[in-house]
Scaffold this active site. Structure first.
Site, PDB file in Angstrom:
ATOM      1  N   ASP A 112       0.820  -1.220   0.000  1.00 23.95           N
ATOM      2  CA  ASP A 112       0.000   0.000   0.000  1.00 23.95           C
ATOM      3  C   ASP A 112       0.860   1.278   0.000  1.00 23.95           C
ATOM      4  OD1 ASP A 112      -2.238  -1.626  -0.009  1.00 23.95           O
ATOM      5  OD2 ASP A 112      -2.480  -1.568   2.159  1.00 23.95           O
ATOM      6  N   LYS A 140      -6.031  -3.084  -6.919  1.00 22.79           N
ATOM      7  CA  LYS A 140      -6.373  -2.361  -5.679  1.00 22.79           C
ATOM      8  C   LYS A 140      -7.581  -1.456  -5.959  1.00 22.79           C
ATOM      9  CE  LYS A 140      -3.250  -4.308  -3.245  1.00 22.79           C
ATOM     10  NZ  LYS A 140      -3.715  -5.305  -2.255  1.00 22.79           N
TER      11      LYS A 140
HETATM   12  C1  S3P Z   1      -5.079  -5.871   3.542  1.00 18.96           C
HETATM   13  C2  S3P Z   1      -4.314  -6.610   2.683  1.00 18.96           C
HETATM   14  C3  S3P Z   1      -3.751  -6.061   1.430  1.00 18.96           C
HETATM   15  C4  S3P Z   1      -3.773  -4.545   1.411  1.00 18.96           C
HETATM   16  C5  S3P Z   1      -5.076  -3.992   1.882  1.00 18.96           C
HETATM   17  C6  S3P Z   1      -5.379  -4.451   3.301  1.00 18.96           C
HETATM   18  C7  S3P Z   1      -5.588  -6.528   4.755  1.00 18.96           C
HETATM   19  O1  S3P Z   1      -4.501  -6.560   0.345  1.00 18.96           O
HETATM   20  O2  S3P Z   1      -3.482  -4.050   0.124  1.00 18.96           O
HETATM   21  O3  S3P Z   1      -5.048  -2.570   1.861  1.00 18.96           O
HETATM   22  O4  S3P Z   1      -6.021  -5.835   5.699  1.00 18.96           O
HETATM   23  O5  S3P Z   1      -5.554  -7.773   4.805  1.00 18.96           O
HETATM   24  P1  S3P Z   1      -4.183  -8.024  -0.281  1.00 18.96           P
HETATM   25  O6  S3P Z   1      -4.147  -8.969   0.837  1.00 18.96           O
HETATM   26  O7  S3P Z   1      -5.313  -8.320  -1.219  1.00 18.96           O
HETATM   27  O8  S3P Z   1      -2.882  -7.843  -0.980  1.00 18.96           O
END
Ligand code: S3P
Length: 427
Positions: free
Chosen positions: A312, A339
């Site tokens: 992120d 995203k």
């Molecule tokens: C998150 C996991 C990430 C991240 C998101 C929050 C989480 O996504 O980009 O902002 O809280 O588990 P991904 O697990 O899909 O990469």
């Protein structure tokens, strides 16, 4: 909104509680027995979504708008089918984690989201949840997602992409599965907030190498947790203080879970001056204070292994790279394309418009950095909170400022962002 150039960043800040832990605590509180207490709840549109979703599913939430909320759990299998579809707004994490929990509940649940969320892939959770025995239908791979749950069995699942959300959905379904331990294998480690919070609740979760294993439980105790600041919300301030000479910034009480702090390692490689001190543990998570001073940066390389630890923050890495001497290359970050926006596309077009020499690739970007301020100009957030924060910091470090459209998207994760930024900006 016009963001004028700044001279430096000076002062002390604290940021709202970790978004992902706030969401997880609300979801687990809802299926716990008794009253959960969440202190340091990170108030934002995405965490309010978790609250509204569990309310629709039958859990009472005491929320007086302060940073402590209470959730009265209905028990592991006690969620009820709401009257209409469950609306997840922009909150991808809440949708995917809730899907894991609903896969083990009796009834038919319909999960919907806003336009951005409805364009994001959901087969990645549907597939393992089906394998566990739930009926899950997506709409051509997207939301609306319909789940008819119950009768789950434990599986061993290798995640095809590095995703904490997919891992978490399977583990949460595993709480309700029969037939022994549910196991998730991830090639690259992703954030482990779910595992840590479950362990705090006494659920047996172990990790051996790349394999995480969770044994089902009869019931969950209430959550009683204090949540420190979200590193992703602190990150724009850390980058601004690094880039603006003469800056001195203290960030108090921020979560420094190593699965989240890849940006610190990358900035350190680039020559940044960041001290991490007062290390402590809160609610099973590492917490510390950060002290950031400005420093000249040199280019670096970020590869797939490191990407999940700063997924992120990669938009901010692009901006830091713009002011670092040499060429920075980011690879193995194709997940950016799914995203809240396609962040390879939105970051590169936005920064280009501000005078940054950046080029997109399939799975990342390259930036030709120069140790001077980018020109500035205009960009929009595309409704993406991380893009709005990127535009704000780009404005501060630019020569001419940045006109930022849809700046209010920051409220998805950090409604007070601009006020806090203003309070430490010297012009
Ligand atoms: C998150 C996991 C990430 C991240 C998101 C929050 C989480 O996504 O980009 O902002 O809280 O588990 P991904 O697990 O899909 O990469």
């Amino acid at each position: 909104m016009k963001i004028e150039p700044a001279a430096s960043i000076e002062g002390a800040i604290a940021v709202p509680g970790v978004k992902g832990i706030s969401q997880r605590a609300v979801l687990l509180g809802a299926i716990g027995d008794g009253e959960s207490r969440i202190v340091g709840f990170g108030r934002a549109a995405d965490t309010e979504t978790a609250v509204s979703v569990v309310r629709q599913l039958g859990a009472d939430v005491d929320d007086d708008g302060s940073e402590t909320i209470r959730v009265r759990g209905v028990g592991l299998r006690g969620l009820r089918v709401p009257e209409g579809p469950l609306d997840f707004g922009n909150a991808g994490t809440v949708l995917r984690l809730t899907a894991g929990i609903l896969a083990g509940q009796e009834g038919r649940f319909e999960l919907v989201g806003d336009e951005s969320l409805s364009s994001r892939p959901q087969e990645r959770i549907a597939e393992p949840l089906r394998e566990m025995g739930a009926r899950v239908e997506t709409t051509e791979g997207h939301a609306p997602v319909v789940i008819e749950g119950g009768g789950l069995k434990a599986i061993r699942y290798e995640t095809p992409m590095a995703s904490a959300q997919v891992k978490s959905a399977v583990l949460l379904a595993g709480l309700l599965a029969e037939g022994g331990a549910t196991r998730v294998v991830e090639r690259t480690a992703t954030r482990d907030h779910t595992e840590r919070l479950l362990r705090e609740l006494g659920v047996p979760v172990t990790r051996r190498g790349a394999e995480i294993s969770l044994s089902p439980v009869e019931r969950l105790p209430p959550v009683d947790v204090r949540i420190a600041g979200d590193f992703s919300s602190a990150a724009p301030f850390v980058v601004a203080a690094t880039l603006l000479s003469g800056s001195e910034l203290l960030v108090q009480s921020v979560n420094v879970n190593p699965t989240r702090t890849g940006l610190l390692d990358v900035l350190e490689r680039m020559g940044a001056n960041i001290a991490i001190f007062n290390r402590r543990s809160e609610g099973g998570e590492p917490v510390a204070d950060l002290e950031v001073r400005s420093a000249p940066l040199t280019a670096t390389q970020v590869d797939a292994d490191e990407v999940p630890r700063l997924i992120d923050e990669l938009p901010l890495v692009a901006l830091a790279a713009a002011m670092a001497r040499g060429e920075t290359v980011v690879r193995g970050a194709a997940e950016l394309r799914v995203k809240e926006t396609d962040r390879i596309e939105t970051v590169t077009t936005s920064l280009k418009a501000l005078g940054v020499r950046i080029a997109a690739s399939d799975d990342g970007f390259r930036v030709r950095g120069v140790p001077t301020r980018p020109k500035g100009g205009g960009m929009g957030s595309f409704g993406d909170h991380r893009l709005a924060m990127l535009g704000a910091i780009a404005g501060l470090v630019s020569r001419e400022g940045v006109r930022l459209e849809d700046a209010e998207a920051v409220a998805i994760s950090f409604p007070g962002f601009f006020d806090l930024l203003e309070s430490v900006t010297q012009r």
